[in-house]
Design an enzyme around this catalytic site. Structure first.
Site, PDB file in Angstrom:
ATOM      1  N   GLU A   1     -24.261  43.226-124.276  1.00 25.59           N
ATOM      2  CA  GLU A   1     -25.464  44.050-124.393  1.00 25.59           C
ATOM      3  C   GLU A   1     -25.154  45.486-124.816  1.00 25.59           C
ATOM      4  O   GLU A   1     -25.876  46.076-125.620  1.00 25.59           O
ATOM      5  CB  GLU A   1     -26.153  44.048-123.026  1.00 25.59           C
ATOM      6  N   ASP A   2     -24.047  46.054-124.304  1.00 21.14           N
ATOM      7  CA  ASP A   2     -23.808  47.500-124.458  1.00 21.14           C
ATOM      8  C   ASP A   2     -22.581  47.873-125.272  1.00 21.14           C
ATOM      9  O   ASP A   2     -22.316  49.058-125.471  1.00 21.14           O
ATOM     10  CB  ASP A   2     -23.669  48.150-123.068  1.00 21.14           C
TER      11      ASP A   2
END
Length: 725
Positions: free
Chosen positions: A94-95
Site C-alpha cells: 500500500e505505501d
C-alpha cells in the site's frame, strides 16, 4: 507450552527505533518458535525496514515501529510465523514500491495472500469515505474466505492504531473510533477474542467520548475501593464452601465489567451507575465439564439463585462458540452476585477466541479446523457480499450482522438456530434457507399460527409455512433485523424491478414501433447491434431495462431504428405518427407507479409520464403536473386502463361532518359496508360545529368510489363529501 498472557503489556507508546522494537519482538518469538521460522520473520523485517525507510508516523517516530508492534500483538497470541511475517509486511504494498510479486518470490503465495488481503484499494477512486471503507472491507472479506488469518492481522493492526490514536486530529480520531466500535470490535467479539474486543471498546469509548470516559473511569476507581472488602469476603466464602464438599477448582477471581459495557448498560437500560456497581461478579475456572455442573449445584446451596437468571452456554454455546455457565445469586448483605463457571480450555477460548486454535505446528502449518470454525462464525458476512451491490448497503448490513445479542430458537426437528435479539419469523425463515425465506407465507410458533413479524423469544419452536408461488414482500424490510434476510429481500426487489422494467421497456418500444408500422422482429441483428453501439448498451435486455426505468425514451429509440432501416431519401416524419395507447393492467408494480399528486383510479382519464430512474408514472389527465410537460411531449405516453382491470387503488377524499360524538365510527362503518378500506385518517376541526375528516381509501374503480360516496351522503351527519387532488 503455556500461552503468554502479555497481550496488554505492549506499551501504548511507539518506540523510537525499529531495531529496539524488533529486539522485543524477537524475545516474544523465541518463547515459542524454532530458529528457522524466526529467520523468515527476520527477513520480513529487513525488507519492511528498507521499504519504509524515511517514512514517519504522525507521532514523528519511524514508521517501521508500527508493523513491528502489530507483529508483537500476534506473537504474544502465539500466532504462526507466516502471520507474523505478513504483519511486518502488511503496509508495504500500500505505501511502498514493494509489490505482491516480490512478496510471493521471497515468502510464497500464502504470505502474499495475507499481506494483499489487509492492503487497501489505493488505486481506485471512490465517491465517499463510506464507499471506500465498504469496498476495502469487501476485499478483505474475500481474502478471509481463503485464509481467516487476514482478519486476525487486521485486528492486530487496528488495535495498535487505536492504542496510538492520541496524535491524530480530533475528527479523524472520532471517525476511526466509531468505525472500530461499529465493525472491528463486533468482529473480535464474533470471533470470541474477548481481550481484543474489550480493549477495542474501551479505547473507542475514550476516543469518541473522552469526557464521559474520564468521569466513568474515576467513578469506577472510587467504587472499586469501597467494594474490595465485600469482594474478598464473598470469594473466601465460595472457596471454603467448594473445598469443604471436595470440589477441586483452579481459580476464583473477581470479574469487573469494562467501562464501555457499563456505559452501554446505563444508556440502554436507563439505570444509574450505582445499580450496576451493586452487582458483584466472579469467575470460577475448573478442570472439566462435569465439575462445572457440580460447582453450579454447590453455589446454589450456598446462596439462593435468582429465578430465570441462569444460562447454560455449555450445552448451547453462543454464536461465537463461547461456553460457560452463568447464574445470579442473592449474596450476603442482600447483594446480587453474578457467577461464571467454565473449564480452563473454555476460559482460554473465551479470552483468545479463534486465535486459541491457531497453535504453531510446523513449516507446513495448515490449521484446517480453525479455518472451518472461523468461516462458520463469519458465514453471514461471506453470504452478504454476494447479494449486496451497493457499498453503503453492504457496510450497513455488516453492522447489522455483527449485532452481538442472540436469541436461541428451535426448528421442528430440534435443531438450534442462533438469531440476533429482536429477530422475527421471517429472519428465522431466511436463516434456514434463502428459498424458505423467499417463499414463506406464515409461521407457527410453538404450533400456533403467528404473524411473520412476530419477534422471537428464547426456547420457542418455529415452523415456517411456504407456498410455491409466494414471493418476498417489500414491507418485510420494516421489521427484519438480520442482514441475510434484509439483503435477500432487497436482492429480490432489485431483480423483480429489473424484470418488470425489461418487460415494460420491451412493451413500450413495441408500441412505439407499431406507431411507425413496424415491429422489433422487422429488424436484423446487425441493425439492432448498430443501434446498441450508438446508444452505448451491451444488449437489448439492457436497452429494454433503461426504457422501462424512464432513462431512455421509446419514441426516440423507435425513430432511430426506423430511420436507420430506411433509405436517406425516405426519412420518417414525426407528424405521421399515430400513437396507440399502452394498456395498464394492474394496481401493483415496481416500474409502473401511480402518482400521489392526483391518485388516478380505473375509470379516470389517464396519461403516462416517464420519470428517470423510476419508470412510468400514471397521472390523471387534468393533473397540474401534466400541464407543465407540454414542452416535453416525448416524455408523455398514451395509456388507458385494461377493460376488466382488478386490484385496489388508493384515493384521497374529504368528508365534512357535524361535530358530534360517534361520528367517526359511523363514517368508518359505512365505508366498511361499502367494501372499501381505510388506510389513513386525519381530522381537522373547522369550528365547534363541523369537522373535516381526511381519508385515504383503497377502492376498485370510480364506480366503487361512487358507491362509497352515495352511502356516506345518506348519513345525516355528513354535510359534504368530495375527492381531493
Amino acid at each position: 507450552m503455556k500461552r503468554s498472557n502479555k497481550l496488554h503489556e505492549i506499551s501504548t507508546h511507539t518506540l523510537a527505533s525499529g531495531e529496539t522494537a524488533y529486539k522485543l519482538l524477537e524475545e516474544d518469538l523465541e518463547s515459542y518458535l524454532d530458529a528457522e521460522p524466526i529467520k523468515t520473520i527476520a527477513k520480513a523485517y529487513q525488507i519492511a525496514n528498507e521499504a519504509h525507510t524515511g517514512q514517519k508516523r504522525h507521532s514523528g517516530e519511524d514508521y517501521i515501529t508500527h508493523p513491528v508492534a502489530v507483529a508483537r500483538i500476534l506473537a504474544q497470541m502465539h500466532m504462526d510465523h507466516q502471520s507474523v511475517a505478513a504483519a511486518l509486511l502488511h503496509d508495504v504494498i500500500e505505501d511502498t514500491t514493494v509489490d505482491k510479486d516480490t512478496i510471493v518470490k521471497e515468502f510464497g503465495e500464502r504470505v502474499a495472500l495475507l499481506v494483499d488481503g489487509v492492503s487497501k484499494l489505493t488505486q481506485m477512486k471512490f465517491e465517499s469515505h463510506i464507499e471506500a471503507q465498504a469496498e476495502n472491507f469487501r476485499k478483505m472479506l474475500l481474502a478471509m474466505a481463503k485464509d481467516i488469518r487476514v482478519i486476525l492481522i487486521k485486528l492486530a493492526d487496528r488495535l495498535h492504531n487505536m492504542r496510538t490514536l492520541g496524535v491524530l486530529r480530533p475528527e479523524k480520531r472520532r471517525r476511526i473510533a466509531r468505525e472500530t466500535l461499529e465493525i472491528y470490535a463486533p468482529i473480535a467479539n464474533r470471533l470470541g477474542m474477548h481481550r481484543i474486543w474489550v480493549e477495542f471498546e474501551d479505547l473507542g469509548f475514550a476516543a469518541l467520548h473522552p469526557l464521559r470516559h474520564k468521569v466513568l473511569h474515576n467513578a469506577v476507581k472510587q467504587a472499586r475501593g469501597n467494594r474490595k472488602e465485600i469482594m474478598d469476603k464473598i470469594a473466601k466464602e465460595l472457596a471454603m464452601h467448594l473445598d469443604k464438599i471436595g470440589l477441586k477448582i483452579n481459580t476464583i477471581t473477581g470479574r469487573e465489567k469494562h467501562l464501555y459495557s457499563i456505559y452501554k448498560k446505563m444508556r440502554n437500560k436507563k439505570i444509574p451507575f450505582t445499580e450496576i456497581m451493586d452487582v458483584y461478579a466472579f469467575r470460577i475456572v475448573v478442570d472439566k465439564i462435569d465439575t462445572c455442573y457440580r460447582v453450579l449445584g454447590a453455589v446454589h446451596q450456598l446462596y439462593k439463585p435468582v429465578a430465570q437468571r441462569f444460562k447454560d452456554y455449555i450445552a448451547i454455546p453462543k454464536i461465537n462458540n463461547y461456553q460457560s455457565l452463568h447464574t445470579t445469586l442473592f449474596g450476603p448483605y442482600g447483594v446480587p452476585i453474578e457467577i461464571q463457571i467454565r473449564t480452563s480450555s473454555m476460559h482460554q477460548e473465551a479470552e483468545d477466541g479463534i486465535a486459541a486454535h491457531w497453535l504453531y505446528k510446523s513449516d507446513n502449518f495448515s490449521p484446517d479446523d480453525a479455518q472451518v470454525k472461523a468461516r462458520s462464525l463469519l458465514k453471514g458476512l461471506f453470504e452478504l457480499q454476494e447479494n449486496t451491490k451497493s457499498p453503503v448497503e453492504f457496510i450497513e448490513n455488516v453492522k447489522i450482522d455483527l449485532f452481538p445479542d442472540e436469541v436461541y430458537v428451535f426448528t421442528p426437528r430440534g435443531e438450534i438456530k442462533e438469531l440476533p435479539s429482536g429477530a422475527t419469523a421471517v429472519d428465522f425463515a431466511y436463516s434456514v434457507h434463502s428459498d424458505i425465506g423467499n417463499s414463506c407465507i406464515a409461521a407457527k410458533i410453538n404450533r400456533r399460527l403467528a404473524p411473520l413479524s412476530t419477534v422471537l423469544r428464547n426456547g420457542q419452536t418455529i415452523e415456517i409455512v411456504t407456498a410455491p408461488g409466494a414471493r418476498p414482500n417489500p414491507a418485510w424490510l420494516n421489521f427484519v433485523v438480520t442482514s441475510k434476510a434484509r439483503s435477500n429481500i432487497r436482492y429480490y426487489i432489485r431483480e423483480q424491478r429489473r424484470s418488470e422494467s425489461k418487460n415494460l421497456g420491451k412493451e413500450l418500444l413495441e408500441k412505439a414501433l407499431k406507431d411507425f408500422g413496424k415491429s422489433i422482429n422487422d429488424f436484423t441483428d446487425r441493425q439492432l447491434k448498430h443501434i446498441l453501439k450508438n446508444m452505448q448498451y451491451y444488449s437489448m435486455h439492457e436497452l429494454y431495462e433503461s426504457i422501462g426505468l424512464g432513462n431512455q425514451l421509446p419514441i426516440a429509440v423507435a425513430k432511430e431504428l426506423v430511420e436507420q432501416a430506411q433509405t436517406r431519401h425516405k426519412k420518417l416524419k414525426t407528424q405521421e405518427v399515430v400513437s396507440n395507447p399502452l394498456i395498464i393492467k394492474g394496481s401493483k408494480g415496481m416500474v409502473v407507479n401511480f402518482a400521489d399528486c392526483c391518485y388516478p383510479i380505473p375509470g379516470d382519464p389517464i396519461v403516462g409520464v416517464f420519470s428517470s430512474g423510476i419508470g412510468l408514472m400514471i397521472h390523471n389527465q387534468d393533473c397540474e403536473h401534466i400541464a407543465k410537460l407540454v414542452s416535453k411531449p416525448d416524455k408523455i405516453v398514451n395509456v388507458q386502463w385494461e377493460e376488466n382491470i382488478s386490484g385496489e387503488f388508493t384515493v384521497k377524499v374529504i368528508v365534512e361532518v357535524v361535530n358530534q360524538r360517534g361520528v367517526l365510527a359511523k363514517v368508518a362503518g359505512t365505508i366498511s359496508q361499502a367494501e372499501a378500506n381505510i388506510e389513513n385518517v386525519h381530522i381537522d376541526s373547522e369550528d365547534n360545529r363541523y369537522n373535516k375528516i381526511k381519508l385515504t381509501l383503497t377502492v376498485k374503480n370510480r364506480v366503487h368510489l361512487a358507491r362509497v360516496m352515495r352511502r356516506l351522503r345518506a348519513l345525516h351527519v355528513v354535510v359534504r363529501f368530495y375527492r381531493t387532488r
